[in-house]
Motif scaffolding. Structure first.
Motif, mmCIF file in Angstrom:
data_model
loop_
_atom_site.group_PDB
_atom_site.id
_atom_site.type_symbol
_atom_site.label_atom_id
_atom_site.label_comp_id
_atom_site.label_asym_id
_atom_site.label_seq_id
_atom_site.Cartn_x
_atom_site.Cartn_y
_atom_site.Cartn_z
ATOM 1 N N SER A 282 0.848 -1.189 0.000
ATOM 2 C CA SER A 282 0.000 0.000 0.000
ATOM 3 C C SER A 282 0.881 1.237 0.000
ATOM 4 O O SER A 282 2.078 1.171 0.279
ATOM 5 C CB SER A 282 -0.910 0.010 1.231
ATOM 6 N N ASN A 283 0.284 2.385 -0.314
ATOM 7 C CA ASN A 283 1.045 3.638 -0.366
ATOM 8 C C ASN A 283 1.625 4.018 0.992
ATOM 9 O O ASN A 283 2.647 4.699 1.079
ATOM 10 C CB ASN A 283 0.161 4.773 -0.889
ATOM 11 N N SER A 284 0.984 3.580 2.045
ATOM 12 C CA SER A 284 1.444 3.939 3.386
ATOM 13 C C SER A 284 2.548 3.015 3.883
ATOM 14 O O SER A 284 3.219 3.313 4.869
ATOM 15 C CB SER A 284 0.273 3.901 4.373
ATOM 16 N N GLU A 285 2.727 1.884 3.218
ATOM 17 C CA GLU A 285 3.717 0.909 3.668
ATOM 18 C C GLU A 285 5.124 1.325 3.246
ATOM 19 O O GLU A 285 5.339 1.798 2.136
ATOM 20 C CB GLU A 285 3.401 -0.475 3.086
ATOM 21 N N GLU A 286 6.075 1.147 4.132
ATOM 22 C CA GLU A 286 7.455 1.492 3.849
ATOM 23 C C GLU A 286 8.034 0.530 2.826
ATOM 24 O O GLU A 286 7.850 -0.676 2.919
ATOM 25 C CB GLU A 286 8.269 1.426 5.147
ATOM 26 N N ARG A 287 8.710 1.075 1.816
ATOM 27 C CA ARG A 287 9.370 0.205 0.847
ATOM 28 C C ARG A 287 10.511 -0.529 1.536
ATOM 29 O O ARG A 287 11.179 -0.007 2.416
ATOM 30 C CB ARG A 287 9.920 1.015 -0.323
ATOM 31 N N HIS A 288 10.779 -1.755 1.073
ATOM 32 C CA HIS A 288 11.802 -2.561 1.705
ATOM 33 C C HIS A 288 13.187 -1.943 1.550
ATOM 34 O O HIS A 288 14.052 -2.154 2.401
ATOM 35 C CB HIS A 288 11.779 -3.979 1.131
ATOM 36 N N ILE A 289 13.398 -1.193 0.479
ATOM 37 C CA ILE A 289 14.714 -0.585 0.303
ATOM 38 C C ILE A 289 15.010 0.394 1.438
ATOM 39 O O ILE A 289 16.159 0.572 1.844
ATOM 40 C CB ILE A 289 14.847 0.119 -1.070
ATOM 41 N N ASP A 290 13.975 1.008 1.996
ATOM 42 C CA ASP A 290 14.181 1.932 3.106
ATOM 43 C C ASP A 290 14.689 1.191 4.339
ATOM 44 O O ASP A 290 15.438 1.740 5.144
ATOM 45 C CB ASP A 290 12.880 2.662 3.433
ATOM 46 N N ILE A 291 14.275 -0.051 4.482
ATOM 47 C CA ILE A 291 14.742 -0.863 5.603
ATOM 48 C C ILE A 291 16.189 -1.297 5.352
ATOM 49 O O ILE A 291 17.052 -1.188 6.217
ATOM 50 C CB ILE A 291 13.840 -2.104 5.780
ATOM 51 N N LEU A 292 16.457 -1.757 4.140
ATOM 52 C CA LEU A 292 17.771 -2.307 3.839
ATOM 53 C C LEU A 292 18.866 -1.252 3.851
ATOM 54 O O LEU A 292 20.001 -1.527 4.225
ATOM 55 C CB LEU A 292 17.736 -3.009 2.483
ATOM 56 N N THR A 293 18.540 -0.032 3.425
ATOM 57 C CA THR A 293 19.575 0.999 3.361
ATOM 58 C C THR A 293 19.974 1.509 4.742
ATOM 59 O O THR A 293 20.950 2.241 4.869
ATOM 60 C CB THR A 293 19.098 2.192 2.502
ATOM 61 N N GLN A 294 19.229 1.139 5.759
ATOM 62 C CA GLN A 294 19.598 1.552 7.113
ATOM 63 C C GLN A 294 20.749 0.721 7.665
ATOM 64 O O GLN A 294 21.342 1.076 8.677
ATOM 65 C CB GLN A 294 18.380 1.422 8.040
ATOM 66 N N HIS A 295 21.078 -0.376 7.005
ATOM 67 C CA HIS A 295 22.125 -1.269 7.502
ATOM 68 C C HIS A 295 23.496 -0.843 6.963
ATOM 69 O O HIS A 295 23.598 -0.240 5.890
ATOM 70 C CB HIS A 295 21.811 -2.712 7.138
ATOM 71 N N GLN A 296 24.527 -1.182 7.687
ATOM 72 C CA GLN A 296 25.876 -0.719 7.379
ATOM 73 C C GLN A 296 26.548 -1.672 6.394
ATOM 74 O O GLN A 296 27.453 -2.424 6.738
ATOM 75 C CB GLN A 296 26.702 -0.621 8.681
ATOM 76 N N TRP A 297 26.091 -1.623 5.139
ATOM 77 C CA TRP A 297 26.708 -2.471 4.121
ATOM 78 C C TRP A 297 28.032 -1.863 3.675
ATOM 79 O O TRP A 297 28.141 -0.667 3.439
ATOM 80 C CB TRP A 297 25.783 -2.600 2.903
ATOM 81 N N GLY A 298 29.035 -2.704 3.522
ATOM 82 C CA GLY A 298 30.295 -2.243 2.956
ATOM 83 C C GLY A 298 30.315 -2.357 1.456
ATOM 84 O O GLY A 298 31.139 -1.740 0.782
ATOM 85 N N LEU A 299 29.379 -3.157 0.911
ATOM 86 C CA LEU A 299 29.324 -3.388 -0.537
ATOM 87 C C LEU A 299 27.895 -3.740 -0.928
ATOM 88 O O LEU A 299 27.229 -4.506 -0.230
ATOM 89 C CB LEU A 299 30.273 -4.529 -0.927
ATOM 90 N N ILE A 300 27.432 -3.170 -2.035
ATOM 91 C CA ILE A 300 26.156 -3.572 -2.642
ATOM 92 C C ILE A 300 26.453 -4.063 -4.056
ATOM 93 O O ILE A 300 27.091 -3.355 -4.843
ATOM 94 C CB ILE A 300 25.147 -2.407 -2.683
ATOM 95 N N ILE A 301 26.023 -5.278 -4.373
ATOM 96 C CA ILE A 301 26.232 -5.855 -5.702
ATOM 97 C C ILE A 301 24.911 -5.836 -6.461
ATOM 98 O O ILE A 301 23.909 -6.379 -5.991
ATOM 99 C CB ILE A 301 26.774 -7.294 -5.608
ATOM 100 N N TYR A 302 24.929 -5.199 -7.626
ATOM 101 C CA TYR A 302 23.764 -5.173 -8.522
ATOM 102 C C TYR A 302 24.001 -6.204 -9.615
ATOM 103 O O TYR A 302 24.755 -5.970 -10.556
ATOM 104 C CB TYR A 302 23.595 -3.792 -9.152
ATOM 105 N N ASP A 303 23.357 -7.359 -9.512
ATOM 106 C CA ASP A 303 23.482 -8.383 -10.547
ATOM 107 C C ASP A 303 22.650 -7.959 -11.754
ATOM 108 O O ASP A 303 21.555 -7.415 -11.602
ATOM 109 C CB ASP A 303 22.994 -9.723 -10.004
ATOM 110 N N GLU A 304 23.183 -8.208 -12.960
ATOM 111 C CA GLU A 304 22.496 -7.803 -14.195
ATOM 112 C C GLU A 304 22.110 -6.328 -14.114
ATOM 113 O O GLU A 304 20.957 -5.943 -14.293
ATOM 114 C CB GLU A 304 21.258 -8.668 -14.456
ATOM 115 N N VAL A 305 23.106 -5.481 -13.871
ATOM 116 C CA VAL A 305 22.841 -4.068 -13.585
ATOM 117 C C VAL A 305 22.156 -3.347 -14.740
ATOM 118 O O VAL A 305 21.462 -2.339 -14.537
ATOM 119 C CB VAL A 305 24.162 -3.355 -13.207
ATOM 120 N N HIS A 306 22.288 -3.871 -15.969
ATOM 121 C CA HIS A 306 21.698 -3.182 -17.121
ATOM 122 C C HIS A 306 20.174 -3.192 -17.092
ATOM 123 O O HIS A 306 19.534 -2.415 -17.808
ATOM 124 C CB HIS A 306 22.176 -3.831 -18.425
#
Length: 558
Positions: A282-306
């Motif tokens: 729903s529009n009021s629900e937080e997108r999952h990316i907002d949850i994931l970006t709060q974590h202290q990742w040292g690396l993010i891998i985008y598979d099939e980035v194109h």
């Protein structure tokens, strides 16, 4: 007097390289550094100089003087003046705008004073505070400013740094858990090393399907040794990453989490999908990316980035402080948004060519065919009286394609065959007619894995897959692919589907595309066909006669 150089340079920035010239191999290595390879024909290779290719060269510190000397020394004719001006303009543009971190703000250094007024105009929607040598801006606008400037052909050299993630020590195995010897291929090691040493921290590695992009990603992870988020195209690709990590590294199940609709476990190494990041109920629900970006990742891998979907492009602007690795077989995008990949993920750090890998035996040798088959008289009359979009579907679902399939299934009955298509009704009909299992987006994950495993063990010798099979499915035994329908003229899709059969276990593979003759489908197929020809593959055009059920060779395209 005409010189005998290997290059012919056209005023539009296209470069023709003579494959029979004595300097071919040496010149080819130079060209890869600053030009895009667009066609690999038997007698000549075509390259194109673009702003992005020049920015990549500058980012990789390939000297401008070397670009000029390469063109001047190896060209048969004087280099056109507009080409030289174009090269100098765009090469020098990289490094004129540099991002730095200044306390908790972003300092935009502008080395070319003439650009300052342009930046004020282009960035009018951002809060800029002018300072000597540039501007101060909000650090949170880092990605948005980069995305805005790239639209005006202003690349940013991003030296603002990136956050360190929590350490997760592990190593690559010399013997896999399944008992096989394991070592990086030379180009995989080279790609991982260059990324790990990359000063700006983020960028893209381009390797053909079947060349081991997942292995490169794991090697980078092993070098960096920090918490990592891996974004895959679908659940199958996610599970493939997990299998490879467990098999070829010292990571354990306790180190690896899955963030999917079924389970939401965040661990030092976390796997998710693009769909999961942008999905919300729903529009009021937080997108999952907002949850994931709060974590202290040292690396993010985008598979099939194109294939980054537009929402991910927008969201990626918010995570510029994370180190980012893009993996892809081709940077071709049908929406021409390659510039955004450059801007938001980073420059192309490494590329190794399709045909070179094939010649060295790292990927299989592919033979490509287009089989043209007519519509029935009744269907052709319906086709002529239909709209443009409906015509494409009628042509794609041509019932006479079943006869071609029957012929090919018999001809290659001792091989491992993938049948790939776009329209689900068509695939369902093929599945029922030939009693071959079908995998679609609606197939439960457990059932997909069961069928894939059966195919890998050759308990199944044929399998039908919908668009879910376009990306990141490891089926090393597949050596025949039959394409019955596709997305109009998508070059991306053609590259990915061919990639399903390029694993090195099969040294001679066959790629068939069945097309309805004298229809719009034939017109769209020419785009896909040209993509393969430009990659250096021969392409045979065959005609199928429904009455006699025979194939007639018409022409071979070099």
């Amino acid at each position: 007097m005409m010189r005998t150089g290997a290059l012919t340079i056209q005023t539009n920035g296209t470069i023709l390289l003579d494959t029979h010239h004595k300097d071919f191999e040496m010149v080819q290595k130079y060209l890869f550094a600053f030009a895009e390879l667009t066609k690999t024909l038997e007698h000549v290779h075509f390259y194109r100089i673009t702003p992005i290719s020049l920015w990549n060269a500058a980012a990789n510190k390939f000297p401008l003087s070397q670009i000029i000397h390469t063109l001047e020394d190896f060209s048969r004719y004087p280099v056109p003046k507009p080409v030289m001006e174009f090269i100098q303009q765009h090469y020098n543009r990289y490094g004129e705008v540099i991002f730095h971190r200044w306390q908790d703000q972003l300092f935009i250094e502008v080395k070319n004073a003439g650009l300052k007024e342009d930046l004020i105009r282009y960035l009018k929607d951002f809060q800029l505070n002018e300072r000597e040598g540039g501007f101060l801006a909000s650090f949170s606008d880092r990605g948005l400013i980069k995305a805005t400037l790239i639209k005006h052909l202003i690349p940013v050299q991003d030296l603002a740094g990136y956050e360190r993630g929590e350490k997760i020590p592990f190593t690559l195995r010399k013997v896999t858990r399944s008992g096989s010897e394991f070592a990086l291929r030379f180009y995989q090691a080279e790609a991982a090393y260059l990324f790990s040493q990359w000063k700006e921290g983020s960028g893209v590695i381009v390797l053909p399907c079947g060349a081991g992009k997942t292995i490169v990603g794991m090697a980078v992870m092993s070098d960096i040794q920090e918490n990592t988020l891996i974004i895959a195209t679908n659940l199958e690709a996610l599970h493939q990453w997990k299998r490879e990590l467990l098999d070829k590294t010292t990571l354990t199940e306790d180190d690896i989490g899955e963030y999917t609709a079924q389970t939401k476990t965040i661990k030092p190494i976390t796997l998710t999908t693009y769909y999961m990041l942008i999905h919300r109920k729903s529009n009021s629900e937080e997108r999952h990316i907002d949850i994931l970006t709060q974590h202290q990742w040292g690396l993010i891998i985008y598979d099939e980035v194109h294939i980054l979907p537009a929402p991910i492009f927008r969201m990626t602007t918010a995570i510029q402080s994370k180190r980012r690795l893009g993996l892809t077989a081709t940077l071709v995008r049908e929406d021409n948004r390659e510039g955004e990949v450059f801007s938001l993920i980073g420059p192309k750090i490494y590329e190794y060519g399709w045909k070179t890998l094939e010649q060295e035996g790292w990927i299989a040798t592919a033979r490509c065919y287009e089989i043209r088959v007519p519509l029935s008289n009744e269907d052709f009359e319906t086709y002529l009286n239909s709209s443009h979009r409906l015509r494409f579907r009628i042509a794609s679902e041509n019932k006479n394609k079943l006869d071609v399939l029957s012929h090919l299934l018999t001809r290659f009955s001792d091989q491992s065959i993938l049948i790939i298509g776009h329209f689900l009704d068509q695939l369902q009909a093929i599945s029922e007619f030939f009693s071959i299992p079908l995998i679609t987006g609606q197939t439960p994950s457990e059932e997909r894995e069961r069928l894939y495993d059966a195919f890998r063990r050759r308990e199944l010798t044929a399998l039908i897959i919908s668009r879910v099979g376009n990306f990141s499915i490891d089926l090393p035994g597949a050596n025949v692919a039959i394409q019955v329908s596709g997305i109009f003229g998508s070059r991306q899709e053609e590259a990915q589907r061919l990639g399903r059969i390029l694993r090195p276990q099969a040294q001679d593979v066959h790629f068939f595309t069945i097309v309805s003759q004298n229809t719009i489908e034939e017109e769209f197929a020419k785009r896909r066909q040209m993509f393969l020809i430009e990659k250096g593959y021969t392409y045979e055009v065959l005609y199928f006669t429904p009455k006699s059920k025979t194939l007639i060779q018409e022409v071979t395209l070099p």
